[in-house]
Design an enzyme around this catalytic site. Structure first.
Site, PDB file in Angstrom:
ATOM      1  N   ASP A 243      67.716  51.504  26.178  1.00  0.00           N
ATOM      2  CA  ASP A 243      66.335  51.992  26.171  1.00  0.00           C
ATOM      3  C   ASP A 243      65.501  50.964  25.413  1.00  0.00           C
ATOM      4  OD1 ASP A 243      66.668  55.055  27.098  1.00  0.00           O
ATOM      5  OD2 ASP A 243      68.352  54.477  25.849  1.00  0.00           O
TER       6      ASP A 243
ATOM      7  N   ARG B  55      72.950  60.779  32.001  1.00  0.00           N
ATOM      8  CA  ARG B  55      72.392  61.199  33.291  1.00  0.00           C
ATOM      9  C   ARG B  55      73.255  60.757  34.484  1.00  0.00           C
ATOM     10  NH1 ARG B  55      67.084  60.467  30.590  1.00  0.00           N
ATOM     11  NH2 ARG B  55      66.077  62.525  30.591  1.00  0.00           N
TER      12      ARG B  55
ATOM     13  N   GLN C 253      62.071  51.831  24.100  1.00  0.00           N
ATOM     14  CA  GLN C 253      62.203  52.748  22.963  1.00  0.00           C
ATOM     15  C   GLN C 253      62.532  51.985  21.684  1.00  0.00           C
ATOM     16  OE1 GLN C 253      64.240  56.766  22.980  1.00  0.00           O
ATOM     17  NE2 GLN C 253      65.932  55.496  22.285  1.00  0.00           N
TER      18      GLN C 253
ATOM     19  N   GLY D 228      70.076  51.799  21.083  1.00  0.00           N
ATOM     20  CA  GLY D 228      70.633  50.940  22.123  1.00  0.00           C
ATOM     21  C   GLY D 228      69.552  50.168  22.864  1.00  0.00           C
TER      22      GLY D 228
ATOM     23  N   SER E  58      75.288  56.249  30.931  1.00  0.00           N
ATOM     24  CA  SER E  58      74.180  57.149  30.619  1.00  0.00           C
ATOM     25  C   SER E  58      74.650  58.582  30.811  1.00  0.00           C
ATOM     26  CB  SER E  58      73.013  56.854  31.574  1.00  0.00           C
ATOM     27  OG  SER E  58      72.087  57.934  31.550  1.00  0.00           O
TER      28      SER E  58
ATOM     29  N   HIS F 120      78.887  59.264  25.205  1.00  0.00           N
ATOM     30  CA  HIS F 120      79.787  58.404  25.976  1.00  0.00           C
ATOM     31  C   HIS F 120      80.030  57.118  25.187  1.00  0.00           C
ATOM     32  CE1 HIS F 120      76.073  56.322  26.846  1.00  0.00           C
ATOM     33  NE2 HIS F 120      75.566  57.406  27.419  1.00  0.00           N
TER      34      HIS F 120
ATOM     35  N   GLY G 122      78.709  54.297  25.274  1.00  0.00           N
ATOM     36  CA  GLY G 122      77.498  53.619  24.793  1.00  0.00           C
ATOM     37  C   GLY G 122      77.111  54.151  23.418  1.00  0.00           C
ATOM     38  N   HIS G 123      77.050  55.479  23.304  1.00  0.00           N
ATOM     39  CA  HIS G 123      76.750  56.089  22.009  1.00  0.00           C
ATOM     40  C   HIS G 123      77.832  55.705  20.982  1.00  0.00           C
ATOM     41  CE1 HIS G 123      74.972  59.181  24.875  1.00  0.00           C
ATOM     42  NE2 HIS G 123      73.919  58.895  24.130  1.00  0.00           N
TER      43      HIS G 123
HETATM   44  P1  AMP Z   1      70.313  59.183  24.415  1.00  0.00           P
HETATM   45  O1  AMP Z   1      71.353  60.183  24.005  1.00  0.00           O
HETATM   46  O2  AMP Z   1      70.332  58.842  25.850  1.00  0.00           O
HETATM   47  O3  AMP Z   1      68.942  59.525  23.872  1.00  0.00           O
HETATM   48  O4  AMP Z   1      70.728  57.842  23.691  1.00  0.00           O
HETATM   49  C1  AMP Z   1      70.902  57.766  22.292  1.00  0.00           C
HETATM   50  C2  AMP Z   1      71.022  56.323  21.874  1.00  0.00           C
HETATM   51  O5  AMP Z   1      72.138  55.733  22.530  1.00  0.00           O
HETATM   52  C3  AMP Z   1      69.797  55.502  22.279  1.00  0.00           C
HETATM   53  O6  AMP Z   1      69.483  54.592  21.227  1.00  0.00           O
HETATM   54  C4  AMP Z   1      70.267  54.788  23.510  1.00  0.00           C
HETATM   55  O7  AMP Z   1      69.611  53.558  23.725  1.00  0.00           O
HETATM   56  C5  AMP Z   1      71.734  54.559  23.182  1.00  0.00           C
HETATM   57  N1  AMP Z   1      72.485  54.369  24.430  1.00  0.00           N
HETATM   58  C6  AMP Z   1      72.517  55.198  25.508  1.00  0.00           C
HETATM   59  N2  AMP Z   1      73.269  54.657  26.501  1.00  0.00           N
HETATM   60  C7  AMP Z   1      73.701  53.448  26.041  1.00  0.00           C
HETATM   61  C8  AMP Z   1      74.489  52.411  26.592  1.00  0.00           C
HETATM   62  N3  AMP Z   1      74.995  52.470  27.825  1.00  0.00           N
HETATM   63  N4  AMP Z   1      74.727  51.323  25.835  1.00  0.00           N
HETATM   64  C9  AMP Z   1      74.208  51.224  24.580  1.00  0.00           C
HETATM   65  N5  AMP Z   1      73.456  52.173  24.000  1.00  0.00           N
HETATM   66  C10 AMP Z   1      73.198  53.279  24.717  1.00  0.00           C
END
Ligand code: AMP
Length: 282
Positions: A150, A187, A153, A147, A185, A34, A36-37
């Site tokens: 998290d 999720r 993390q 990001g 997210s 999305h 964010g990624h």
């Molecule tokens: P994930 O696919 O949820 O494991 O996230 C992969 C990376 O994208 C991680 O470093 C997350 O922190 C970052 N991330 C996920 N959602 C967001 C968001 N809304 N804003 C910024 N970074 C994000």
């Protein structure tokens, strides 16, 4: 842009780039990408010559009964987003490519992993550290992007890179949100319409806490109490934790006299959502 399923294929590509003297950035993700990624990938594209996005739902960071099988997946849509954002390569291995039979080596960490999500999900960060160190070995990037969504993390990965002398710059990126404040997210797709509306309470409560701190309140108990009250007023929300910890050593600290992370995890129905902010006194 290529999609590569094998470790060997990624290694060959990275070696070729290195021979040309190119700078390589890595964005580790679990896919279902999305905005964010996308913000992480775009930043990586700005700061590097080539960007690898890994798309891998990592089974060992999910506990028993968590949503590993249900986690949303759509590699074609992910590949389109990566291409649009300017990535050079998507690494999308199968589980068997990452974890061969008798896989038995893990990266574990004490301290930073013990509060917040580490408390609710006791094997989570062992899974995260293990897969991220594998990705670092496979892609050998100059820098990697994570990001603040998290936040624990991010602190854990920074500590791991420092402790294990990984010569990789860890770049933290701001949280990208929906118009009503909900942190984006993968999720969020689990939420029904009613739950989606209720989920906005998380960022609204954290904003109220941040405003208290910005107005000079330093008592963490009062700030956390206000955040908990706002969340508890939403009938569909159940608090997992609302905490204030030192940033970035992640120790419980209820006075905002040092940089603190205020973080929350909340169940909205069967979906567990997290959000946070970092407060540094001027
Ligand atoms: P994930 O696919 O949820 O494991 O996230 C992969 C990376 O994208 C991680 O470093 C997350 O922190 C970052 N991330 C996920 N959602 C967001 C968001 N809304 N804003 C910024 N970074 C994000």
């Amino acid at each position: 842009m290529n999609i590569e399923k094998t470790v060997q294929g990624v290694r060959a590509q990275v070696k070729a780039w290195r021979r040309e003297g190119l700078r390589v950035g890595l964005v580790p993700t679990m896919g279902y990408l999305h905005e964010g990624h996308k913000s992480l990938i775009e930043r990586a594209v700005k700061e590097n010559d080539r960007v690898i996005v890994s798309v891998f739902v990592n089974p060992i960071q999910f506990g028993p009964g968590e949503d590993f099988s249900a986690y949303p997946r759509d590699l074609n849509a992910d590949a389109r987003l990566c291409e649009d954002a300017g990535a050079s390569l998507v690494f999308a291995p199968d589980v068997s490519e990452m974890y061969q039979d008798n896989f038995s080596t893990f990266v574990d960490m004490s301290g930073v992993t013990e509060e917040l999500c580490g408390k609710s999900r006791p094997t989570h960060f062992r899974g995260v550290c293990t897969v991220v160190s594998k990705l670092f070995h496979i892609a050998a990037p100059d820098c990697a992007y994570f990001g603040q969504k998290d936040a624990q993390q991010l602190a854990v990965i920074r500590r791991m890179a420092r402790d294990l002398n990984m010569d990789i710059e860890i770049v933290g990126c701001p949280i990208v949100r929906e118009p009503d404040g909900l942190a984006k997210s993968s999720r969020n797709t689990y939420l029904s319409k009613e739950e989606r509306n209720a989920a906005a309470v998380l960022s609204r409560a954290l904003s109220a806490g941040r405003t208290m701190l910005e107005n000079g309140e330093r008592d963490g108990e009062l700030v956390l109490g206000e955040i908990r009250n706002i969340i508890s007023a939403e009938p569909l929300a159940n608090i997992d934790y609302v905490e204030m910890v030192t940033w970035d050593s992640i120790e419980i600290h209820h006075t905002a006299d040092v940089p603190v992370l205020v973080a929350a995890a909340v169940w909205i129905g069967k979906t567990r959502l997290i959000d946070n902010f970092i407060f540094e006194r001027e």
